[in-house]
Each structure stands twice: as C-alpha cells, then as structure tokens.
Design an enzyme around this catalytic site. Structure first.
Site, short mmCIF file in Angstrom:
data_model
loop_
_atom_site.label_atom_id
_atom_site.label_comp_id
_atom_site.label_asym_id
_atom_site.label_seq_id
_atom_site.Cartn_x
_atom_site.Cartn_y
_atom_site.Cartn_z
N HIS A 68 68.54 150.04 48.02
CA HIS A 68 67.69 148.96 48.55
C HIS A 68 66.54 149.49 49.40
O HIS A 68 65.57 148.77 49.62
CB HIS A 68 68.52 147.89 49.27
CG HIS A 68 68.88 148.18 50.69
ND1 HIS A 68 70.10 148.65 51.07
CD2 HIS A 68 68.16 148.03 51.83
CE1 HIS A 68 70.13 148.78 52.39
NE2 HIS A 68 68.97 148.41 52.87
N ASP A 120 74.80 150.17 45.66
CA ASP A 120 73.60 150.41 46.46
C ASP A 120 73.45 151.90 46.79
O ASP A 120 73.70 152.32 47.92
CB ASP A 120 73.68 149.55 47.74
CG ASP A 120 72.39 149.53 48.52
OD1 ASP A 120 71.37 150.06 48.04
OD2 ASP A 120 72.41 148.98 49.65
N SER A 219 69.85 151.85 57.36
CA SER A 219 70.13 151.77 55.93
C SER A 219 69.88 153.10 55.23
O SER A 219 68.91 153.80 55.55
CB SER A 219 69.23 150.72 55.27
OG SER A 219 69.80 149.46 55.41
N GLY A 220 70.75 153.42 54.29
CA GLY A 220 70.60 154.65 53.53
C GLY A 220 71.27 155.84 54.18
O GLY A 220 71.48 156.87 53.55
C1 4AZ Z 1 69.74 146.93 57.47
O1 4AZ Z 1 69.14 145.91 57.19
C2 4AZ Z 1 71.14 146.78 57.94
N1 4AZ Z 1 75.20 145.87 60.59
C3 4AZ Z 1 71.90 147.90 58.12
C4 4AZ Z 1 73.18 147.78 58.58
C5 4AZ Z 1 73.71 146.54 58.83
C6 4AZ Z 1 72.95 145.41 58.66
C7 4AZ Z 1 71.66 145.54 58.20
C8 4AZ Z 1 75.11 146.45 59.30
O2 4AZ Z 1 69.22 148.03 57.38
#
Ligand code: 4AZ
Length: 262
Positions: A68, A120, A219-220
């Site tokens: 993502h 993902d 993320s990632g």
């Molecule tokens: C994000 O949007 C994201 N709490 C990463 C981790 C979590 C929620 C959103 C988990 O990058």
C-alpha cells in the site's frame, strides 16, 4: 479507514489522537542496519528526507515494504514516484549521514488488494548493493511459532508518535505482544478500517490496555521476532487504542513469493 503513509500533516486524518510509534523508545540504524526509510523528496519534502514509509533490507539489493506504500489511497492507482529511494544508515532523518539509494524497480504481490488490505507486501530493488551484514533474515514460509499469541515482537519506524501528526525525525521502536487470531478477528470483524484475515495478517499490541503501536508513517516497516522479519506494518483502526491492535502482513504466508524476488 486508516491506511496511508505519512502524508503531509494537513492531509492526515487520524481517527483518534492516541499515544506514537506510539509508546516506544528511540532506536538507531547502527543497531538495526536493516531498517530503512522509503522516501521521495519531490512528494514529501526535505525536512524528513522525504520519508513516507518504512522498509527492511532482506538482501543487499532488496527491501521488503508494504504494497500500500506504492498506491494512492484516494485513486486506488499504483503511484510512480520518479525519485523513489531508500535511505540506509540515517537514524535522524533531519541529518544527512548514510545513503539515499535509488529504487530501480518495484514488485507488488500479485494478490494484493487495496480494498481488503490482503497480501500487503512489496519488494523494492536498489540501484546499489548494500553491506551483506546489514540484512535481516525473513521468516520461513508457513512458520506459525513466531505468531503464537503473547510472543514478544518489536516494530520499528519513523511514524507518528501520537496519532495526531507528530512526526519525529528519529527512529523509534516498541515491543508489542502477538495477539491471538480469534481476538483480532473479533476486534476487526466489520469495522470501518477493514476486516481481519488471519491467512495473510497478524495482529500485535496490548489488546486491553493499548498504548503501544505502529502508526501513520510506520507502514511498510518491520515487525521482528527473534531476529527475523515476520511482519510488515499494514493497517489498523487509529493508533494504540485498546481493542484495536496494529495489523501486520503475515510474512510467513508469502515468504516464498517474496524470496522468489530476491
Ligand atoms: C498507517 O496508516 C498505519 N495502528 C500504520 C499502522 C497502523 C495504522 C495505520 C496501526 O500507516
């Protein structure tokens, strides 16, 4: 729906301000040389070296990140950032130590579905090989032991510290226990953020207390158990809320497909 990388603060819309990497401590890329920032200065600006996602060096030329991170959440299209790079050896993104290594190609799991968050995972190929001693080994295909409820895992990232747009320049880490599949399935059975799929996902966090989690911008990035990459920061409802643990890509479900790219 919270599934986006570190957007400029004005665009971020966290559901509930909560604690960052919530509840963690500072970490260093010297101790964790496989921890890399995925960045684009042209899109995200220079103040944090363009960081918008995390990633993990799993071979001298390959980085595992989240699929993502390569998609535009509003259009649902794959994004082509011309200056996509991976930053190695830079604990503090406000500095210039380490190296910005161009990404020459990207692979997204063919089963990745933005609508369900399943599969993902993505692999980035670097223009220049990194030190072989900097790589983190991946979990074996089909492994289940690292995901047993209560197992201590550690997540790393440069993401939001509070769920309100507080982006640090320095790397953070936090230890989170694995959450049982049945618990996570109940936590995310039909919420606004999505449904839990235990085949391709795993949850970690403090189920009843909250207070420790990955958050926007993480993320990632890696979820590590016993010196192996077992998960990728994927999604969740808010950050560090009780009853809403972080959801990670279950790498053991797709480790062979990822290895096929190395
Ligand atoms: C994000 O949007 C994201 N709490 C990463 C981790 C979590 C929620 C959103 C988990 O990058």
């Amino acid at each position: 729906m919270v599934l986006f990388a570190a957007l400029p603060a004005a665009l971020a819309t966290p559901a509930t301000p909560a604690a960052a990497i919530v509840g963690g401590v500072r970490a260093s890329t010297t101790d964790h040389p496989w921890m890399v920032a995925v960045a684009s200065r042209s899109v995200y600006g220079d103040s944090r070296s363009g960081q918008f996602c995390g990633g993990t060096l799993v071979s001298p030329t390959k980085v595992v990140t989240a699929a993502h991170c390569l998609y535009d959440e509003t259009t649902g299209e794959r994004v082509n950032r011309p200056d996509l790079d991976v930053i190695v050896g830079r604990t503090d993104l406000a500095g210039s130590v380490g190296q910005e290594v161009p990404v020459v190609s990207t692979w997204v799991d063919p089963d990745y579905a933005m609508s369900t968050n399943e599969w993902d995972v993505a692999v980035l190929t670097l223009a220049e090989p990194q030190d072989p001693s900097s790589v983190l080994p991946m979990v074996a295909q089909g492994a289940t032991a690292p995901y047993a409820a209560g197992t201590a895992a550690t997540v790393f990232g440069w993401g939001d510290l509070r769920g309100n747009g507080t982006y640090p320049t320095t790397l953070h880490q936090v230890q989170v226990p694995m959450v049982a599949d049945s618990t996570c399935a109940a936590d995310y059975h039909s919420g606004p953020s999505g449904s839990y799929d235990g085949r391709t996902m795993v949850c970690a966090g403090l189920q009843s207390l909250g207070g420790r989690d990955a958050c926007q911008g993480d993320s990632g990035g890696p979820l590590v158990v016993a010196g192996r990459l077992v998960g990728v920061v994927s999604w969740g409802e808010g950050c560090a809320e009780p009853g809403h643990p972080g959801v990670y890509t279950r790498l053991a479900a797709m480790a062979d497909a990822v290895r096929g790219q190395l």
